[in-house]
Structure formats: structure tokens, C-alpha cells
Design a protein around this motif. Structure first.
Motif, short mmCIF file in Angstrom:
data_model
loop_
_atom_site.label_atom_id
_atom_site.label_comp_id
_atom_site.label_asym_id
_atom_site.label_seq_id
_atom_site.Cartn_x
_atom_site.Cartn_y
_atom_site.Cartn_z
N ARG A 25 -118.34 8.98 -36.57
CA ARG A 25 -118.17 7.91 -37.41
C ARG A 25 -117.33 6.65 -36.56
N ASP A 27 -115.83 2.35 -36.55
CA ASP A 27 -115.79 1.04 -37.31
C ASP A 27 -116.86 0.25 -37.02
N CYS A 40 -124.06 5.60 -39.96
CA CYS A 40 -123.38 5.62 -41.37
C CYS A 40 -122.53 4.77 -41.45
N ASP A 41 -121.78 4.25 -40.81
CA ASP A 41 -120.57 3.12 -40.86
C ASP A 41 -121.39 1.90 -41.52
N TYR A 44 -122.48 2.32 -44.89
CA TYR A 44 -121.46 2.42 -45.94
C TYR A 44 -120.91 0.89 -46.21
N ARG A 49 -122.22 4.97 -50.98
CA ARG A 49 -121.09 5.92 -51.17
C ARG A 49 -121.51 7.26 -51.36
N CYS A 69 -125.87 11.03 -43.79
CA CYS A 69 -124.36 10.60 -43.92
C CYS A 69 -123.59 11.21 -44.97
N MET A 71 -120.44 10.35 -46.76
CA MET A 71 -119.56 9.57 -47.33
C MET A 71 -118.45 9.93 -48.06
N LYS A 77 -118.05 7.63 -43.96
CA LYS A 77 -118.84 6.93 -42.82
C LYS A 77 -119.02 7.92 -41.57
#
Ligand SMILES: *[C@@H]1O[C@H](CO)[C@@H](O)[C@H](O)[C@H]1NC(C)=O
Ligand SMILES: *[C@@H]1O[C@H](CO)[C@@H](O)[C@H](O)[C@H]1NC(C)=O
Length: 224
Positions: A25, A27, A40-41, A44, A49, A69, A71, A77
Motif C-alpha cells: 500500500r 500514498d 489499489c491506492d 481507492y 471501498r 485490493c 480496502m 488501500k
């Protein structure tokens, strides 16, 4: 970015009754909105979700890769790069399978070392390892930084080496720091630091340093 490994306790002893998954995960960087999701970030950030299978593009816009993913765990994420839960897929495989990935994103799978390398080149990732036993007891370990052969021109030649740092204990102990810096080993590509072939001995595959399976504290990649 964050990466996570989700693994079940007792894997070595009762592989068919355990599940494990590994995910990453991170940012989201600022991107043009039309860009296809790297991980997956990004999924998201698009508003999704729900845990499940989505398409990501770790190696460019023309190569979609299905992935699970997560979530929901710790705000979600997580791009899961290994998922195991019922023993339906064999993880005792050779180099090419671990390089390119195998299994199905809606079942058990390994995302592939090349995809992992490309992801961790593009963003900074955290890694999370989650373990669960038959009685639904859970524990985890987290690492604030995770990458695969970050400085290599040719990551395969570099052995898709593991770099982890910044251990955070969630009850699962630190099973990975010892292996940081190691190349990945499969039975047909023995790159460990031991006289014997750790991948073959363990019927698995991992960033083995030595065949110190006891140090792995109940989880590792690969295995029967
Ligand atoms: C394991 O799970 C997958 C995905 O849910 C399913 O398709 C498969 O039938 C299961 N296999 C076993 C042996 O339970
Ligand atoms: C563990 O969780 C599953 C699904 O949430 C449930 O079906 C099962 O009964 C639980 N097992 C135990 C031992 O609590």
C-alpha cells in the motif's frame, strides 16, 4: 505506498487449513485524473471501498493485471501480492512462475516479482504481513519501507532482492528484517547464502538468507 503480506499462523504445520495474503500500500502521488491505476491506492482514490478484484497497471497502460485490493484492513488501500487460504494453488514453483506471477486474483495467487519491482520503483511502499490461525486469532507485522531491487537496472539479474526497514510489531514478530538484502530463491534458482537449497528443502520460495525456517516465525512465502 504500503505493501502488505497477509499470512496465517501454523502455515508450516497445516497448510491446507490456513490462509495468507501479502499486500502493498502506498500514498497516491499527484497524477492526471485520466491515468490508469497503478495500484489499489489509486483504485481507492477513484472511490472504490469494497474488498475485491480490480485491474491495476504496474507495467504500463497496455498491460492490465488483476489483483485483490484489501480496502478494509487498517483503512484499506492494500495491494495484495500474495493470497493463500485453502491450498487450492501450489506455491512450490520455479523461477519463471515467481517472476511473472501465478494463480487467480479471486483465489490464491502470487502477483509476480517483476510487478512488485515495478510498483516499488514508482512509489514508496509500506509492507504489511497479516497472520491468522484456525481460531481466527490474528497478528501482523508492518514495515515502513519495502522495495524490490530498487537500484537495479535489471531487477531479475539483481535477484529481485528484498529491502525492508522500519519494523512495527503487531504481535507477529519480525520475520523479515533478517532476510533484508537477500535475493529471491526458488528451487531452480538457488540464490541463498546457504550450502543447501533452502527453497527445495522447504518446498517453497523466499528471500532466503539461510534455511532458518524457525526464524520465520510461522510465515514465509511459498511452501506446500
Ligand atoms: C479455494 O478457493 C477458491 C476461490 O474461492 C475456490 O475456487 C476453490 O474451489 C477453493 N478450493 C478448495 C480446495 O477449497
Ligand atoms: C472464524 O471465522 C469464520 C468466518 O468469519 C467463521 O465461520 C468461523 O466459525 C470462525 N471460527 C472460529 C473458531 O471462531
Amino acid at each position: 505506498m504500503k505493501v502488505s503480506l497477509l499470512v496465517l499462523f501454523l502455515l508450516l504445520h497445516a497448510p491446507y487449513c490456513l490462509s495468507q495474503s501479502l499486500g502493498i500500500r502506498g500514498d497516491a502521488l499527484e497524477k492526471p485524473c485520466a491515468q490508469q491505476p497503478l495500484d489499489c491506492d489509486d483504485i481507492y482514490a477513484q472511490g472504490y471501498r469494497t474488498d475485491g478484484v480490480y485491474l491495476i497497471y504496474p507495467s504500463g497502460p497496455s498491460v492490465p493485471v488483476p489483483v485483490f485490493c484489501d480496502m478494509s484492513t487498517e483503512e484499506g488501500k492494500w495491494t495484495v501480492f500474495q493470497k493463500r487460504f485453502n491450498g487450492s494453488v501450489s506455491f512450490f514453483r520455479g523461477w519463471n512462475d515467481y517472476k511473472l506471477g501465478f494463480g487467480r486474483a479471486d483465489g490464491e495467487y502470487w502477483l509476480g516479482l517483476q510487478n512488485l519491482h515495478l510498483l516499488t520503483l514508482k512509489q514508496k511502499y509500506e509492507l504489511r504481513v497479516d497472520l491468522e490461525d484456525f481460531e481466527n486469532n490474528t497478528a501482523y507485522a508492518k514495515y515502513t519501507e519495502f522495495s524490490i531491487s530498487p537500484n537495479a537496472i535489471n531487477a531479475e539479474e539483481d535477484g529481485y532482492a528484498l529491502y525492508v526497514t522500519g519494523f512495527v510489531d503487531g504481535g507477529a514478530g519480525d520475520s523479515l528484517s533478517y532476510h533484508s538484502g537477500q535475493k529471491f530463491s526458488t528451487f531452480d534458482q538457488d540464490q541463498d547464502q546457504f550450502v543447501q537449497n533452502c527453497a527445495a528443502l522447504s518446498s517453497g520460495a523466499f528471500w532466503f538468507r539461510k534455511c532458518h525456517f524457525a526464524n520465520l516465525n510461522g510465515f514465509y512465502l511459498g511452501g506446500p
